[in-house]
Design a protein around this motif. Structure first.
Motif, PDB file in Angstrom:
ATOM      1  N   MET A 186      42.269  50.247  41.037  1.00 19.84           N
ATOM      2  CA  MET A 186      41.924  49.019  40.721  1.00 19.84           C
ATOM      3  C   MET A 186      41.285  48.392  41.837  1.00 19.84           C
ATOM      4  SD  MET A 186      43.598  45.977  38.774  1.00 19.84           S
ATOM      5  CE  MET A 186      43.907  46.587  37.238  1.00 19.84           C
ATOM      6  N   LEU A 187      42.248  48.368  43.070  1.00 21.92           N
ATOM      7  CA  LEU A 187      41.677  47.712  44.395  1.00 21.92           C
ATOM      8  C   LEU A 187      40.352  48.503  44.779  1.00 21.92           C
ATOM      9  CD1 LEU A 187      44.917  47.042  46.486  1.00 21.92           C
ATOM     10  CD2 LEU A 187      43.361  45.343  45.706  1.00 21.92           C
ATOM     11  N   PHE A 231      50.948  50.993  47.560  1.00 24.19           N
ATOM     12  CA  PHE A 231      50.665  49.970  46.445  1.00 24.19           C
ATOM     13  C   PHE A 231      50.218  50.926  45.133  1.00 24.19           C
ATOM     14  CE2 PHE A 231      48.359  46.645  44.074  1.00 24.19           C
ATOM     15  CZ  PHE A 231      49.338  45.947  44.273  1.00 24.19           C
ATOM     16  N   SER A 275      42.468  29.372  42.230  1.00 23.41           N
ATOM     17  CA  SER A 275      42.637  30.529  41.030  1.00 23.41           C
ATOM     18  C   SER A 275      44.162  30.580  40.740  1.00 23.41           C
ATOM     19  CB  SER A 275      42.018  31.529  41.158  1.00 23.41           C
ATOM     20  OG  SER A 275      42.296  32.225  42.150  1.00 23.41           O
ATOM     21  N   GLU A 299      52.567  43.071  41.950  1.00 24.26           N
ATOM     22  CA  GLU A 299      51.336  43.726  41.389  1.00 24.26           C
ATOM     23  C   GLU A 299      50.469  42.893  40.569  1.00 24.26           C
ATOM     24  OE1 GLU A 299      52.481  48.178  40.232  1.00 24.26           O
ATOM     25  OE2 GLU A 299      54.024  46.791  39.839  1.00 24.26           O
ATOM     26  N   TRP A 341      49.757  52.269  35.059  1.00 20.74           N
ATOM     27  CA  TRP A 341      48.680  52.543  35.986  1.00 20.74           C
ATOM     28  C   TRP A 341      48.130  53.923  35.544  1.00 20.74           C
ATOM     29  CZ3 TRP A 341      47.193  48.293  37.305  1.00 20.74           C
ATOM     30  CH2 TRP A 341      47.998  47.299  37.866  1.00 20.74           C
ATOM     31  N   ILE A 355      37.482  47.088  42.790  1.00 15.21           N
ATOM     32  CA  ILE A 355      37.021  45.881  43.263  1.00 15.21           C
ATOM     33  C   ILE A 355      36.446  45.846  44.539  1.00 15.21           C
ATOM     34  CG2 ILE A 355      38.160  43.522  43.685  1.00 15.21           C
ATOM     35  CD1 ILE A 355      40.427  44.242  41.865  1.00 15.21           C
ATOM     36  N   ARG A 403      32.808  47.016  44.465  1.00 13.48           N
ATOM     37  CA  ARG A 403      32.240  45.978  43.975  1.00 13.48           C
ATOM     38  C   ARG A 403      31.982  44.796  44.880  1.00 13.48           C
ATOM     39  NH1 ARG A 403      35.007  45.259  39.280  1.00 13.48           N
ATOM     40  NH2 ARG A 403      35.951  43.228  39.943  1.00 13.48           N
ATOM     41  N   PHE A 450      49.255  39.833  43.634  1.00 11.89           N
ATOM     42  CA  PHE A 450      48.745  40.313  44.844  1.00 11.89           C
ATOM     43  C   PHE A 450      48.856  39.078  45.839  1.00 11.89           C
ATOM     44  CE2 PHE A 450      45.157  42.368  47.231  1.00 11.89           C
ATOM     45  CZ  PHE A 450      45.786  43.477  47.365  1.00 11.89           C
ATOM     46  N   MET A 467      43.455  44.211  31.925  1.00 11.83           N
ATOM     47  CA  MET A 467      44.133  45.341  31.763  1.00 11.83           C
ATOM     48  C   MET A 467      45.544  45.003  30.537  1.00 11.83           C
ATOM     49  SD  MET A 467      46.218  48.197  34.024  1.00 11.83           S
ATOM     50  CE  MET A 467      47.979  46.949  34.082  1.00 11.83           C
ATOM     51  N   ALA A 482      41.424  41.413  37.061  1.00 12.09           N
ATOM     52  CA  ALA A 482      41.439  42.602  36.336  1.00 12.09           C
ATOM     53  C   ALA A 482      42.710  43.064  36.053  1.00 12.09           C
ATOM     54  CB  ALA A 482      41.369  43.764  37.606  1.00 12.09           C
ATOM     55  N   VAL A 483      44.158  42.450  36.493  1.00 13.00           N
ATOM     56  CA  VAL A 483      45.280  42.532  35.944  1.00 13.00           C
ATOM     57  C   VAL A 483      45.463  42.192  34.515  1.00 13.00           C
ATOM     58  CG1 VAL A 483      47.662  42.098  36.231  1.00 13.00           C
ATOM     59  CG2 VAL A 483      46.599  43.175  38.008  1.00 13.00           C
ATOM     60  N   ARG A 531      39.093  30.411  47.467  1.00 12.61           N
ATOM     61  CA  ARG A 531      39.020  30.754  46.079  1.00 12.61           C
ATOM     62  C   ARG A 531      40.342  31.182  45.478  1.00 12.61           C
ATOM     63  NH1 ARG A 531      33.618  34.033  45.354  1.00 12.61           N
ATOM     64  NH2 ARG A 531      34.487  33.822  42.864  1.00 12.61           N
ATOM     65  N   SER A 532      41.073  31.818  46.407  1.00 11.04           N
ATOM     66  CA  SER A 532      42.179  32.493  45.757  1.00 11.04           C
ATOM     67  C   SER A 532      42.995  31.358  45.389  1.00 11.04           C
ATOM     68  CB  SER A 532      43.008  33.286  46.826  1.00 11.04           C
ATOM     69  OG  SER A 532      42.345  34.497  46.941  1.00 11.04           O
ATOM     70  N   GLU A 576      41.456  37.325  43.647  1.00 14.64           N
ATOM     71  CA  GLU A 576      41.111  36.698  42.653  1.00 14.64           C
ATOM     72  C   GLU A 576      40.413  37.806  41.765  1.00 14.64           C
ATOM     73  OE1 GLU A 576      37.448  33.569  40.781  1.00 14.64           O
ATOM     74  OE2 GLU A 576      37.425  34.332  42.731  1.00 14.64           O
ATOM     75  N   ASP A 577      39.650  38.682  42.017  1.00 19.75           N
ATOM     76  CA  ASP A 577      39.232  39.902  41.299  1.00 19.75           C
ATOM     77  C   ASP A 577      40.336  40.742  40.622  1.00 19.75           C
ATOM     78  OD1 ASP A 577      36.911  38.709  41.765  1.00 19.75           O
ATOM     79  OD2 ASP A 577      36.208  40.368  43.020  1.00 19.75           O
ATOM     80  N   TYR A 578      41.222  40.927  41.692  1.00 24.21           N
ATOM     81  CA  TYR A 578      42.647  41.602  41.239  1.00 24.21           C
ATOM     82  C   TYR A 578      43.353  40.959  39.967  1.00 24.21           C
ATOM     83  CZ  TYR A 578      46.787  44.082  41.664  1.00 24.21           C
ATOM     84  OH  TYR A 578      48.107  44.752  41.250  1.00 24.21           O
ATOM     85  N   ARG A 579      43.654  39.839  40.044  1.00 26.82           N
ATOM     86  CA  ARG A 579      44.273  39.067  39.269  1.00 26.82           C
ATOM     87  C   ARG A 579      43.562  38.955  37.950  1.00 26.82           C
ATOM     88  NH1 ARG A 579      46.250  33.834  42.639  1.00 26.82           N
ATOM     89  NH2 ARG A 579      47.968  34.863  43.724  1.00 26.82           N
TER      90      ARG A 579
END
Lengths: 694, 308
Positions: free
Chosen positions: A38-39, A33, A693, B228, B198, A42, A45, B231, B266, B262-263, A689-690, B257-260
């Motif tokens: 970035m992963l 990937f 969103s 990407e 990236w 995250i 965190r 996710f 960005m 963050a994208v 949660r995913s 959720e955090d990834y999206r």
């Protein structure tokens, strides 16, 4: 805490499996990937939250498994509470109903304790709900379950209770509890209870222990069917009949033991003796409090044979133990004349010494033997006719007149037993009735060895009561013995044979009588036979056999409910047992063939049991008085005293205290479900949660 | 289709070429060029586009005297016309290993997509008569093709595009590539970069802003796979970096959720950076047809030129 299915706790091993699965290094799926940086940021965190979540998931899974395993182990809290615990779950109840003799005691209104016990058992049955199961166990010895398992159809149990009757049996509480434990074990129902309905007789608590542990979660309650202390009871505990004198006078002594179970002495208690259906004597005796007294009656029978009788006292709360039955077989004793060829009275070197010790020893139920020792000279002058058997012990020779008298004695349905002395000479004057021709003496002493027994004619009546091992007879060692050649003109049989085919004990019929020849000595000069355990029964049974009185014996006695073995003769085609109520039990030919005894179990009523048999060559049934037996109640049942209050609180209370188990497995099951839901929520937390969103 | 045609088309599908055949890509600002063309030049010159009047000075070409103005004002004015020149365009293609990523929902990698995108753009530009060059970049410097407007040059460019392979490891070499672009593009050129951005850090932002400040028309095609952005993974796995740097084990459900977010962050940051530096940024998700992306880009440029 108790567990209904403790073996289910093995499921806790699954906790280890969960831990292993949770903590084992995971074989990862690798996905290339681009945005790993970035992963990683995250993930870093979120690590603390993820760790907490992971631990919570692990904890929830472990708790769910533990709760589930504990739930299926059927745990319960053992709670002591009078009256038992009844939750909403189905109950299996085993009612132990005391039907022993003591339950026949009558109380106010003439009702027996058994009647009240049955009512209480029915009341217990009425408390059960649909879906409960119940079984009835009667505690009279031997304890027996009316049906093989607890029934859900309570009406059947009610019918069983209605049909139950008090017995004459003794109590078998241990057996009843074992039966109850087995039935509880077989039942799938979660709640289990045993209810004992009894008269709380003092003796029932002896050796009583519950066959399940406190943790088994079995409720146990004792219900007393007799509320008040019963009146004092007096019982006839034992009757013993023994002949007086040599038996020729047919006079007997009847010894009666009367026991007072009350706390006050009884003066002038009347005792009545009844023989062959008629009252023949009456007397009185004083019986101390909580003690026994003996009353003896003397009676002379007009004729020999079997006589049936009873002893009776006045009625009281329990009339069944006021009567005790007995049988008396009146026969004269067996007279045995021992002619001692080496007469040394009292010396252990005398053959007659061992012979007399064996003959004089009384044996139960057998007609006594009255032996008399004389030397050869005395025998020549005295009468022989009053004897049943003559033993020639170490006699080398006798005068011809005595020889002729002995031969005549044998021919007139009497018996002769011949054993040589240590000089090895035989009684040549009796050669005409000997089972063989005595040739010489054979000894193994020069070789330092001994001859051993090779074969025993087990079918011979002498050996009938001998066990498989012949009580050591087969191990007899013989250093010296007579060599006896067979006489072709004489029909003889070898009863015991040494190795090498040489006879040790021979038998020959002479006229109506029998002659037996032992080829070794009756003392220890030539053999170790006299110190073998089988020596005494061998000699005694040989004497009875030669006299034709092997079957003469006192009637046997057995307790109510206990089985008794009846001897089966060869060729017997039918055996009939008649109980005191004239009920017949028939053993057919197929049950008797190739058997030496049959077991009779119908000893349910006190009294005399008579036996008939169809013998070969005899058309109808012939009464066998030697097989007759008497059934009596257990004297322990006569003690009606209720267990003392203090003792009851200590003994019965300690047993009764475990009245039930509060099942907690439903709560554990609920916890298991809650933990699983919590685990599901934790696992699905991120997912939800995913999705939201998206 | 001739063999030559095959070669000139390179990695670009005929359908894409047909779709972009009518496109006109205009520059955001004026550019400098040596040859006449269709784009406004910084300098005034021969053109049909009138720019202004100026007083005649000796030496001016008398052919440019506005006689009508002389008649009206009795003064000599000379007509000044805007000079239209050809465009020099440098196509920068990110060939780092991360561009090899394809994802689960599209049939081609980001590099293939960028190849098509830039190839189609090269076609359009060459057809317009503009000079097009190619500067692929990765962690190590890669050979580049200088801009050329000759049609015969196009097959070579296409072949070069087709032969590019993603680097096996290492980073992207953004800053070095931008410096090389500045060296090779000359003055006021159009620089088009196709990249996934990236590992593009603050230095890259500065370098790009510097490039734009020199007058270059800089456009970023942000090429990303839909995976990407979304996710969409559902199994806990170790996500291994395609440009080295190890991997990280995550439960996608927990970080999605955090990834999206963050994208999106960005993307917003880069839009802000490119906006401030007068650059263009075009999202080019690989599930979107490249001709559409190109058409939108051309349309946007056209509108911008009109407003100007």
């Amino acid at each position: 805490m108790t567990f209904g299915s403790p073996w289910m706790l093995l499921g806790l091993v699954a906790v280890g499996a969960v831990l292993w699965l949770h903590l084992k290094p995971r074989r990862d799926l690798f996905i290339p990937f681009p945005a790993v940086g970035m992963l990683r940021r995250i993930a870093l965190r979120r690590v603390p939250r993820l760790k907490v979540r992971s631990l919570l998931i692990l904890l929830a899974r472990i708790l769910a498994i533990v709760a589930l395993v504990l739930a299926v182990s059927k745990p319960g809290l053992t709670v002591r509470r009078p009256g038992g615990i009844r939750s909403g779950m189905a109950l299996v109840q085993i009612i132990l109903l005391d039907d022993s003799l003591s339950m026949r005691q009558t109380g106010p209104g003439g009702r027996t304790a058994f009647d009240r016990a049955r009512e209480m058992a029915v009341a217990e049955l009425d408390r059960l709900r649909p879906g409960d199961a119940c079984a009835l166990v009667l505690t009279g010895a031997p304890a027996r379950a009316v049906r093989g398992e607890a029934l859900f159809d309570l009406e059947h149990v009610r019918q069983d209770l209605s049909a139950a009757k008090p017995s004459y049996r003794s109590g078998d509480m241990v057996g009843a509890l074992r039966l109850a434990a087995k039935m509880l074990e077989d039942s799938p129902l979660p709640q289990r209870e045993v209810v004992l309905v009894t008269d709380l007789a003092d003796d029932m608590w002896k050796d009583m222990d519950l066959p399940w542990s406190d943790r088994a979660g079995v409720g146990f309650r004792v219900i007393g069917a007799v509320s008040e202390q019963p009146p004092a009871n007096v019982s006839v505990d034992r009757v013993k009949v023994q002949p007086l004198g040599d038996g020729v006078t047919r006079e007997v002594e009847v010894e009666v033991v009367v026991t007072n179970h009350g706390n006050e002495a009884i003066v002038g208690k009347e005792v009545m003796l009844e023989l062959d259906g008629q009252e023949v004597a009456r007397g009185s005796l004083d019986v101390p409090a909580n003690g026994s007294a003996v009353k003896r009656f003397h009676h002379r029978f007009s004729e020999e044979g079997a006589h049936r009788g009873l002893v009776r006292i006045d009625g009281d709360a329990l009339v069944e133990d006021n009567v005790r039955y007995f049988s008396a077989v009146v026969r004269r004793a067996l007279n045995v004349l021992v002619i001692d060829g080496d007469y040394r009275p009292g010396s252990y070197r005398d053959e007659a010494f061992y012979l007399m010790r064996a003959l004089e020893t009384p044996t139960p139920y057998d007609i006594p033997i009255k032996p008399m020792v004389v030397d050869v000279a005395t025998a020549g002058t005295g009468p022989l006719g009053g004897n049943d058997v003559i033993f020639l012990a170490g006699v080398e020779s006798i005068q011809p007149p005595l020889a002729n008298r002995i031969i005549d004695f044998v021919r007139s349905k009497k018996g002769l037993f011949i054993a040589p002395g240590n000089r090895g000479t035989s009684v040549a004057e009796l050669a005409s009735i000997m089972p063989g021709r005595v040739r010489s003496v054979r000894s193994a002493r020069r070789a330092g060895g001994a001859f051993s027994v090779d074969a025993v004619l087990r079918s011979h009546p002498i050996f009938k009561p001998f066990g498989e091992g012949l009580t050591g007879l087969e191990k007899t060692r013989v250093q010296t013995h007579l060599l006896v050649d067979p006489d072709p003109a004489v029909e003889r049989s070898v009863v015991v044979q040494l190795k090498g085919g040489l006879p040790l004990l021979l038998e020959r019929k002479v006229g109506k009588g029998i002659v037996m020849l032992l080829t070794t000595t009756l003392d220890r000069d030539w053999t170790d036979l006299p110190i073998r355990p089988g020596y005494l029964p061998l000699v005694q049974r040989a004497a009875r056999y030669l006299a034709g009185r092997l079957g003469d014996r006192e009637p046997r006695r057995v307790q109510v409910g206990r089985p008794i073995d009846l001897e089966v003769s060869e060729g017997m085609r039918r055996l009939v047992v008649l109980d005191p109520g004239d009920e017949k039990t028939v053993f057919a030919a197929k049950e008797l063939v190739d058997r030496t005894r049959v077991r009779f179990t119908g000893t349910m009523t006190p009294g005399s049991y008579r036996v008939w048999a169809q013998m070969p060559g005899f058309g109808g049934l012939k009464e066998l008085s030697d097989l007759e037996f008497v059934v009596g109640a257990d004297p322990v049942e006569s003690n009606l005293a209720r267990v003392a209050n203090e003792e009851e609180s200590n003994v019965a209370g300690s047993l009764e205290g475990v009245v039930g188990v509060l099942p907690i497995w439903p709560y554990l099951l609920l916890f298991a479900v809650l933990f699983l839901l919590f685990e599901t929520w934790l696992v699905g937390y991120g997912l939800r949660r995913s999705h939201v969103s998206k | 289709m001739t063999e030559r045609g095959e070669r000139s088309r390179g990695p670009v599908d005929p359908g894409v070429l047909e779709a972009v055949s009518t496109l006109v890509i205009e520059v955001r600002n004026v550019v400098e060029g040596l040859q006449g063309g269709g784009h406004a030049s910084l300098h005034q010159g021969a053109s049909v586009e009138f720019a202004e009047h100026k007083k005649y000075c000796p030496g001016d070409d008398i052919r440019h005297i506005d006689w009508r103005a002389l008649a009206r004002t009795d003064r000599y004015f000379v007509k000044a016309h805007e000079r239209e020149v050809t465009l020099r365009c440098l196509l920068m293609l990110d060939c780092s290993s991360s561009m090899a990523y394809q994802g689960s929902r599209v049939a081609r990698s980001k590099l293939d997509y960028a190849r098509v995108l830039l190839g189609a753009m090269a076609h359009v530009l060459v057809r317009q008569g503009d000079a097009v060059g190619l500067l692929p970049f990765a962690s190590l410097p890669l050979p580049h093709l200088p801009p050329d407007r000759k049609p015969e040059y196009l097959p070579a460019l296409m072949n070069r595009l087709a032969s590019l392979q993603p680097a096996q490891d290492g980073g992207t070499g953004f800053v070095e590539a931008i410096h090389r672009a500045a060296d090779h593009a000359g003055r006021r050129a159009m620089i088009v970069m196709a990249t996934d951005l990236w590992d593009a850090d603050r230095d890259v932002e500065v370098a790009l802003a510097s490039l734009a400040s020199r007058g270059h028309d800089v456009t970023l095609f942000h090429v990303l796979s839909p995976d990407e952005i979304d996710f969409p993974f559902d199994t806990t796995a170790t996500f291994k970096g395609m440009e080295g740097g190890g991997g990280v084990q995550v439960d996608p459900a927990l970080v999605r959720e955090d990834y999206r977010r963050a994208v999106i962050d960005m993307d917003s940051r880069w839009r802000r950076v490119t906006g401030e530096a007068q650059m263009d940024m075009v999202s080019a998700t690989t599930d979107k047809p490249p001709e559409t992306v190109l058409a939108e880009f051309a349309s946007r440029r056209h509108r911008a030129t009109r407003r100007r």
